[in-house]
Design a protein around this motif. Structure first.
Motif, mmCIF file in Angstrom:
data_model
loop_
_atom_site.group_PDB
_atom_site.id
_atom_site.type_symbol
_atom_site.label_atom_id
_atom_site.label_comp_id
_atom_site.label_asym_id
_atom_site.label_seq_id
_atom_site.Cartn_x
_atom_site.Cartn_y
_atom_site.Cartn_z
ATOM 1 N N ALA A 11 48.389 5.037 69.331
ATOM 2 C CA ALA A 11 47.152 5.580 68.776
ATOM 3 C C ALA A 11 47.196 7.105 68.751
ATOM 4 N N ALA A 12 47.744 7.704 69.799
ATOM 5 C CA ALA A 12 47.846 9.164 69.844
ATOM 6 C C ALA A 12 48.795 9.675 68.774
ATOM 7 N N ARG A 13 49.895 8.960 68.581
ATOM 8 C CA ARG A 13 50.867 9.360 67.556
ATOM 9 C C ARG A 13 50.223 9.335 66.168
ATOM 10 N N ALA A 14 49.433 8.313 65.896
ATOM 11 C CA ALA A 14 48.748 8.239 64.610
ATOM 12 C C ALA A 14 47.708 9.351 64.481
ATOM 13 N N ALA A 15 47.025 9.662 65.578
ATOM 14 C CA ALA A 15 46.012 10.717 65.544
ATOM 15 C C ALA A 15 46.635 12.087 65.337
ATOM 16 N N GLN A 16 47.869 12.255 65.799
ATOM 17 C CA GLN A 16 48.519 13.567 65.685
ATOM 18 C C GLN A 16 48.646 14.022 64.239
#
Length: 427
Positions: A11-16
């Motif tokens: 999820a963090a990778r997508a948010a980045q």
């Protein structure tokens, strides 16, 4: 593995991607909103910190650990001020750090871009939650935060404020991901995520950092400990040397830029040592000295080789008299942790020789070791101090959370033009 941390990292990778696509003005506004939310949420943060402090005291945490854990109104204000200082910095993304023209007409540029997803694994210091998030977001990264169990309530309260600011700015909360389950197995899971995590930064005691370095399949920036030296040269100003010694050792002994070793040139020892030892004693500092130091005060304990390797993180310092500048440099080379070294001298040649010979991440000439700090060195805040000689060395601010890539601008250049010629006709 449970997959719990992998889901957070995904999820963090997508948010980045959303953070990196945001304009510099938007990321600045985000950090300012985060600072405002920290101040608005101060009561909740301090209440959570009181819970953490009570648990730590009941568990018998030492004075240095309690100092790192403790928050008060001034420290919350300090977090907000650090976020605003980072917010005000020049946007690093897209910066062209170098531009050259090649003989074939191509223009070759070096351009700053985000690292991607940065994992912070840290102990005790709840301010890291806010400052690491701010630095990562300013540089267009997402951050995956795994704090220690001793600061779990404080970290969660701070993360709640940061998430409110992300929602306010229309950015995904997952850009600041907090691992709320502090079980050791989740650290192991995080360290295996080489397909998602671009860099891991451990911040805490030596055992934590060695654990991370030994188990990681992702790149790691390391800082094992801070064995910081103060060398009082034969040409030192005695008053200045005493001031730098007291500030470096007694102001906050539980931090990594505090002094742990005092080296004194033999020629200045008679004028300096009696006053220095009295000043340290008056401030509750225990001195462990070699024979020459103990000649000034026979009640002192003898220093061992282990003492000269130690990061005391307490009101304790090891002291030795040296015969020369070269002797001091040789001692530092044997015992350094590559963190911070200080020389006190009025001799420019001695200062230049010391700076040239010492390899540590920060070398101070007539300035306190306590200035090796991102905020004090103009970075606004720091995500950590690297003693690993990779792309960053010393305090790591926004710029250290970017990388430089090549961008090549041409007008049709090819490397092998002969391949474009008509092939010879068949005979």
């Amino acid at each position: 593995m449970s997959g719990y941390v992998r889901a957070l990292a995904q999820a963090a990778r997508a948010a980045q991607a959303h953070v990196a696509a945001a304009s510099g003005d938007m990321r600045q506004a985000l950090l300012e909103a985060m600072a405002a939310q920290l101040l608005a949420g101060q009561d909740a943060i301090l209440a959570a910190n009181a819970q953490d402090m009570a648990r730590a005291q009941a568990a018998g945490a030492n004075k240095a650990a309690l100092d790192r854990l403790r928050l008060d109104a001034a420290r919350v204000q300090g977090m907000a001020d650090a976020l605003r200082e980072v917010a005000a910095q020049t946007d690093p993304l897209g910066e062209i750090t170098r531009r050259d023209s090649r003989p074939n007409g191509m223009v070759v540029e070096r351009q700053r871009i985000p690292l991607g997803l940065v994992a912070m694994i840290f102990e005790a210091r709840p301010n890291v939650t806010a400052e690491a998030a701010a630095l990562c977001l300013k540089a267009g990264n997402a951050v995956l935060l795994r704090g220690g169990s001793e600061a779990a309530a404080s970290n969660a309260a701070i993360a709640d404020c940061l998430h409110m600011a992300l929602r306010e700015m229309g950015l995904p909360e997952a850009a600041v991901a907090l691992v709320t389950d502090t079980a050791r197995e989740h650290v192991l899971e995080l360290l295996q995520l080489s397909d998602l995590v671009d860099l891991a930064i451990p911040r805490g005691g030596e055992s934590l950092i060695r654990f991370v370095a030994e188990h990681a399949r992702v790149p790691v920036i390391k800082h094992y400990k801070g064995v910081c030296h103060l060398y009082v040269d034969r040409a030192a100003d005695v008053e200045q040397a005493i001031a730098l010694l007291l500030d470096g050792k007694a102001s906050r002994p539980g931090v990594c830029n505090a002094l742990e070793t005092l080296l004194v040139h033999r020629d200045i020892a008679p004028a300096f040592l009696p006053r220095a030892l009295a000043a340290l004693k008056a401030r509750g500092v225990v001195v462990r000295g070699d024979a020459a130091v103990r000649a000034c005060d026979p009640a002192l304990a003898a220093a061992t080789d282990a003492d000269f390797d130690a990061e005391f993180l307490d009101l304790v310092i090891a002291a030795r008299v040296v015969d020369s500048l070269e002797d001091a440099i040789a001692h530092i080379h044997r015992h350094t942790s590559d963190h911070t070294e200080v020389i006190v001298t009025e001799d420019p040649a001695a200062a230049a020789a010391f700076v040239h010979a010492i390899r540590s991440s920060a070398v101070m000439v007539n300035a306190s070791s306590r200035f090796n700090d991102g905020g004090q060195l103009g970075l606004g805040a720091e995500i950590g101090i690297s003693t690993t000689r990779l792309h960053a060395y010393g305090p790591m601010g926004v710029e250290a959370l970017t990388i430089e890539r090549f961008v090549v601008r041409g007008n049709g250049q090819v490397r092998h033009p002969e391949l474009l010629r008509d092939p010879p006709a068949d005979c």
